[in-house]
Motif scaffolding. Sequence first.
Motif, PDB file in Angstrom:
ATOM      1  N   TYR A 101      41.855  32.565  34.192  1.00 32.11           N
ATOM      2  CA  TYR A 101      40.597  33.096  33.740  1.00 32.11           C
ATOM      3  C   TYR A 101      39.514  33.143  34.455  1.00 32.11           C
ATOM      4  O   TYR A 101      39.153  31.632  34.770  1.00 32.11           O
ATOM      5  CB  TYR A 101      40.477  32.683  32.320  1.00 32.11           C
ATOM      6  CG  TYR A 101      41.141  33.039  31.104  1.00 32.11           C
ATOM      7  CD1 TYR A 101      40.782  34.313  30.566  1.00 32.11           C
ATOM      8  CD2 TYR A 101      42.397  32.762  30.840  1.00 32.11           C
ATOM      9  CE1 TYR A 101      41.394  34.918  29.465  1.00 32.11           C
ATOM     10  CE2 TYR A 101      43.301  33.502  29.817  1.00 32.11           C
ATOM     11  CZ  TYR A 101      42.913  34.552  29.068  1.00 32.11           C
ATOM     12  OH  TYR A 101      43.534  35.179  28.163  1.00 32.11           O
ATOM     13  N   CYS A 102      38.888  33.894  35.019  1.00 32.05           N
ATOM     14  CA  CYS A 102      37.862  33.875  35.762  1.00 32.05           C
ATOM     15  C   CYS A 102      36.684  35.004  35.615  1.00 32.05           C
ATOM     16  O   CYS A 102      36.947  35.910  35.215  1.00 32.05           O
ATOM     17  CB  CYS A 102      38.154  34.116  37.285  1.00 32.05           C
ATOM     18  SG  CYS A 102      39.197  35.518  37.635  1.00 32.05           S
ATOM     19  N   CYS A 103      35.448  34.446  35.663  1.00 24.96           N
ATOM     20  CA  CYS A 103      34.143  35.250  35.475  1.00 24.96           C
ATOM     21  C   CYS A 103      33.238  34.856  36.417  1.00 24.96           C
ATOM     22  O   CYS A 103      32.925  33.740  36.758  1.00 24.96           O
ATOM     23  CB  CYS A 103      33.775  35.045  34.044  1.00 24.96           C
ATOM     24  SG  CYS A 103      32.232  36.099  33.482  1.00 24.96           S
ATOM     25  N   GLY A 104      32.508  35.872  37.070  1.00 24.37           N
ATOM     26  CA  GLY A 104      31.564  35.853  38.079  1.00 24.37           C
ATOM     27  C   GLY A 104      31.352  36.708  38.630  1.00 24.37           C
ATOM     28  O   GLY A 104      31.642  38.072  38.482  1.00 24.37           O
ATOM     29  N   PRO A 105      30.635  36.586  40.001  1.00 20.91           N
ATOM     30  CA  PRO A 105      30.297  37.829  40.718  1.00 20.91           C
ATOM     31  C   PRO A 105      31.469  38.585  41.517  1.00 20.91           C
ATOM     32  O   PRO A 105      32.388  37.815  41.392  1.00 20.91           O
ATOM     33  CB  PRO A 105      29.361  37.196  41.856  1.00 20.91           C
ATOM     34  CG  PRO A 105      29.627  35.763  41.926  1.00 20.91           C
ATOM     35  CD  PRO A 105      30.339  35.525  40.449  1.00 20.91           C
ATOM     36  N   PRO A 106      31.247  39.947  41.776  1.00 18.96           N
ATOM     37  CA  PRO A 106      32.306  40.548  42.407  1.00 18.96           C
ATOM     38  C   PRO A 106      33.019  39.897  43.615  1.00 18.96           C
ATOM     39  O   PRO A 106      34.223  40.077  43.563  1.00 18.96           O
ATOM     40  CB  PRO A 106      31.819  41.859  42.748  1.00 18.96           C
ATOM     41  CG  PRO A 106      30.479  42.180  41.666  1.00 18.96           C
ATOM     42  CD  PRO A 106      30.158  40.887  41.562  1.00 18.96           C
ATOM     43  N   PRO A 107      32.412  39.312  44.397  1.00 18.04           N
ATOM     44  CA  PRO A 107      33.010  38.534  45.625  1.00 18.04           C
ATOM     45  C   PRO A 107      33.900  37.728  45.285  1.00 18.04           C
ATOM     46  O   PRO A 107      34.998  37.547  45.924  1.00 18.04           O
ATOM     47  CB  PRO A 107      31.917  37.959  46.454  1.00 18.04           C
ATOM     48  CG  PRO A 107      30.656  38.925  46.274  1.00 18.04           C
ATOM     49  CD  PRO A 107      30.905  39.312  44.803  1.00 18.04           C
ATOM     50  N   MET A 108      33.537  36.983  44.306  1.00 16.47           N
ATOM     51  CA  MET A 108      34.402  35.776  43.624  1.00 16.47           C
ATOM     52  C   MET A 108      35.756  36.455  43.114  1.00 16.47           C
ATOM     53  O   MET A 108      36.846  35.932  43.582  1.00 16.47           O
ATOM     54  CB  MET A 108      33.807  34.830  42.692  1.00 16.47           C
ATOM     55  CG  MET A 108      34.753  33.577  42.440  1.00 16.47           C
ATOM     56  SD  MET A 108      34.052  32.734  40.948  1.00 16.47           S
ATOM     57  CE  MET A 108      34.310  33.954  39.672  1.00 16.47           C
ATOM     58  N   ILE A 109      35.469  37.460  42.227  1.00 16.92           N
ATOM     59  CA  ILE A 109      36.472  38.003  41.678  1.00 16.92           C
ATOM     60  C   ILE A 109      37.515  38.645  42.609  1.00 16.92           C
ATOM     61  O   ILE A 109      38.845  38.350  42.591  1.00 16.92           O
ATOM     62  CB  ILE A 109      36.213  39.120  40.643  1.00 16.92           C
ATOM     63  CG1 ILE A 109      35.249  38.461  39.443  1.00 16.92           C
ATOM     64  CG2 ILE A 109      37.329  39.532  40.228  1.00 16.92           C
ATOM     65  CD1 ILE A 109      35.807  37.549  38.668  1.00 16.92           C
ATOM     66  N   ASP A 110      37.006  39.276  43.700  1.00 20.10           N
ATOM     67  CA  ASP A 110      37.899  39.890  44.744  1.00 20.10           C
ATOM     68  C   ASP A 110      38.648  38.840  45.513  1.00 20.10           C
ATOM     69  O   ASP A 110      39.899  39.370  45.971  1.00 20.10           O
ATOM     70  CB  ASP A 110      36.997  40.809  45.586  1.00 20.10           C
ATOM     71  CG  ASP A 110      36.373  42.256  44.789  1.00 20.10           C
ATOM     72  OD1 ASP A 110      36.769  42.348  43.865  1.00 20.10           O
ATOM     73  OD2 ASP A 110      35.236  42.661  45.288  1.00 20.10           O
TER      74      ASP A 110
ATOM     75  N   PHE B   3      40.122  38.550  34.401  1.00 16.81           N
ATOM     76  CA  PHE B   3      38.967  38.317  34.723  1.00 16.81           C
ATOM     77  C   PHE B   3      38.085  39.428  33.933  1.00 16.81           C
ATOM     78  O   PHE B   3      38.322  40.305  33.409  1.00 16.81           O
ATOM     79  CB  PHE B   3      38.744  38.554  36.170  1.00 16.81           C
ATOM     80  CG  PHE B   3      39.174  40.164  36.743  1.00 16.81           C
ATOM     81  CD1 PHE B   3      38.401  41.278  36.777  1.00 16.81           C
ATOM     82  CD2 PHE B   3      40.312  40.418  36.972  1.00 16.81           C
ATOM     83  CE1 PHE B   3      38.444  42.332  37.069  1.00 16.81           C
ATOM     84  CE2 PHE B   3      40.858  41.868  37.603  1.00 16.81           C
ATOM     85  CZ  PHE B   3      39.812  42.787  37.462  1.00 16.81           C
ATOM     86  N   GLU B   4      36.491  38.896  34.179  1.00 17.31           N
ATOM     87  CA  GLU B   4      35.373  39.645  33.589  1.00 17.31           C
ATOM     88  C   GLU B   4      34.174  39.563  34.879  1.00 17.31           C
ATOM     89  O   GLU B   4      34.000  38.457  35.279  1.00 17.31           O
ATOM     90  CB  GLU B   4      35.048  39.134  32.327  1.00 17.31           C
ATOM     91  CG  GLU B   4      33.763  39.958  31.640  1.00 17.31           C
ATOM     92  CD  GLU B   4      33.538  39.362  30.344  1.00 17.31           C
ATOM     93  OE1 GLU B   4      33.577  40.217  29.256  1.00 17.31           O
ATOM     94  OE2 GLU B   4      32.966  38.484  30.301  1.00 17.31           O
ATOM     95  N   ARG B   5      33.723  40.603  35.020  1.00 14.48           N
ATOM     96  CA  ARG B   5      32.421  40.728  36.108  1.00 14.48           C
ATOM     97  C   ARG B   5      31.145  40.647  35.388  1.00 14.48           C
ATOM     98  O   ARG B   5      31.151  41.055  34.148  1.00 14.48           O
ATOM     99  CB  ARG B   5      32.626  42.008  36.799  1.00 14.48           C
ATOM    100  CG  ARG B   5      33.785  42.202  37.493  1.00 14.48           C
ATOM    101  CD  ARG B   5      33.695  43.753  38.211  1.00 14.48           C
ATOM    102  NE  ARG B   5      34.979  44.110  38.841  1.00 14.48           N
ATOM    103  CZ  ARG B   5      35.242  43.934  39.991  1.00 14.48           C
ATOM    104  NH1 ARG B   5      34.582  43.409  40.940  1.00 14.48           N
ATOM    105  NH2 ARG B   5      36.319  44.434  40.464  1.00 14.48           N
ATOM    106  N   PHE B   6      30.417  40.082  35.882  1.00 14.51           N
ATOM    107  CA  PHE B   6      28.968  40.107  35.192  1.00 14.51           C
ATOM    108  C   PHE B   6      27.741  41.018  35.880  1.00 14.51           C
ATOM    109  O   PHE B   6      26.779  40.965  36.054  1.00 14.51           O
ATOM    110  CB  PHE B   6      28.229  38.698  35.340  1.00 14.51           C
ATOM    111  CG  PHE B   6      28.582  37.926  34.101  1.00 14.51           C
ATOM    112  CD1 PHE B   6      29.708  38.146  33.163  1.00 14.51           C
ATOM    113  CD2 PHE B   6      27.968  36.984  33.736  1.00 14.51           C
ATOM    114  CE1 PHE B   6      29.847  37.509  32.095  1.00 14.51           C
ATOM    115  CE2 PHE B   6      28.047  36.266  32.433  1.00 14.51           C
ATOM    116  CZ  PHE B   6      28.982  36.514  31.738  1.00 14.51           C
ATOM    117  N   SER B   7      28.561  41.891  36.852  1.00 11.15           N
ATOM    118  CA  SER B   7      27.720  42.872  37.381  1.00 11.15           C
ATOM    119  C   SER B   7      28.695  44.152  37.746  1.00 11.15           C
ATOM    120  O   SER B   7      30.020  44.059  37.616  1.00 11.15           O
ATOM    121  CB  SER B   7      27.154  42.678  38.720  1.00 11.15           C
ATOM    122  OG  SER B   7      28.254  42.075  39.671  1.00 11.15           O
ATOM    123  N   ALA B   8      28.188  45.199  38.077  1.00 16.47           N
ATOM    124  CA  ALA B   8      28.831  46.492  38.254  1.00 16.47           C
ATOM    125  C   ALA B   8      29.959  46.346  39.631  1.00 16.47           C
ATOM    126  O   ALA B   8      29.683  45.608  40.430  1.00 16.47           O
ATOM    127  CB  ALA B   8      28.055  47.636  38.495  1.00 16.47           C
TER     128      ALA B   8
END
Length: 353
Positions: free
Chosen positions: A232-241, A257-262
Motif C-alpha cells: 500500500y503506497c500513497c505519495g507523489p507520482p515519482p515515488m509511485i512510478d 496505490f493512491e496519488r496525491f496529485s494528477a
Amino acid sequence: MVPEAPVPDDLMFRTLGRVVDGWEKLMYTTGRGRPEVREVDRRLPVRVASVRREAQDVVSIDLDPIDRSRLPRWDPGAHVDVMLPSGRMRQYSLTGNPDDTTSYRIAVRRIRERDGGGGGSLEMHTLAVGDELMLKGPRNAFPFIIARSYLFVAGGIGITPILPMVRDAVARGDDWAFVYTGRSRASLAFMDEISELAERFPDRVHVWPDDEFGTPRGERILAAAPHGAALYCCGPPPMIDALRGSVPVDNIDTLHFERFSAPPVIAGEPFAIELASTGERIAVGPDQSALSALRTVRPNIAYSCQQGFCGTCPVRVISGEVTHRDRFLTDDMRGELMATCVSRGTGTVVLDL
C-alpha cells in the motif's frame, strides 16, 4: 488502462484489485472484519474544532459535527469532499480513528500556486477554530483489503491514508512493515506518533528522509516488505512510478496505490478545445490535460481530484469526439459530458463554456 494517458487504477475506485502485466492479483474482502460501510453522498455540516501544525507547511484539522450528531464511521483509506467557503471542493483522506464518530481528522499540506497548487490548500490553511464547512462522504477509493502481510509506504503528505492502515495492522497483530519518505524530517507529519511506533517496532518502521538517506530507490523500499505482502503506497507520482517500476518481486503479492496529485499525461495526441460562448480556441498539448489547458484561460474553472473520480470538472460537450477515461460518469452521462481532468478529444471538441 489506456496507454495514451495513464490514470489511477480501478482499485482506487470501484474494485478492490487490478491486474497489471499479469502479476497484480485480484483480491476481494471488504471491511477488514468490520461491518461494511456503504459509500453514500451524505452532506455533513461540521465545525473546525482544532488546527494543529504537524510539520513544515502541514496542519491537521479536527472537524466536529455542528448538530452534535454522530458522524458516519469509515474504513482506512476513506476520504471526504470538503466544500470550502470559496466554492472550491477538495478531497482529503481521513487520518484519525475510524471508530471515532464524534470527530474527523484530516491533514493538509500547503502548496503555493507557483508550485502547482490550485488554491485549495492555501484556503484550508486559513481556517480557524469555529469556522463551518460542509463535507460530503465519506467515500473509500483506496480500500484496505485483508492480506497475510503488508508493506506500507508513505511519501510526504501521503501519510494521511496510510497511517490508519498501519494502526489497524498493529491492532490486529498483522505482519507488516512501514517506510516513510520525504524531503526532511521537518516536512514529515505525525512524527510524534511515528516515533512511538518506531520505539515499539524498531525492525518494522523505517523513516528515510531524502536529506539523510538520499531519495530511496524502489528496490530498497520493497526489500523491507515481509513475504507475500500487499503493498500500500500513497505519495507523489515519482515515488509511485518508482515502486511500480520495481515490481514484480517475490515478496510483493499485490500493489495498491493512491496519488496525491494528477498523473502525468504520456504520449497523448494533441487536440483543440473551442469555447462555445466566445469561439476561443485552446490547444491541448500531448503532455497536457484538457483541464490544465482550460485553466490557462479560465483559471477559476471548477475541479478537484484531477484523477477522474470526483465528478467536479465534467463540462457539457456540444460537438466533437471524446475518449472518456474517468471513473465517475455513466454511459448515458458520457453522451453529454467530458471529465476534463483525464479525458481527451480528437480534432476539435466544442465545450459549453
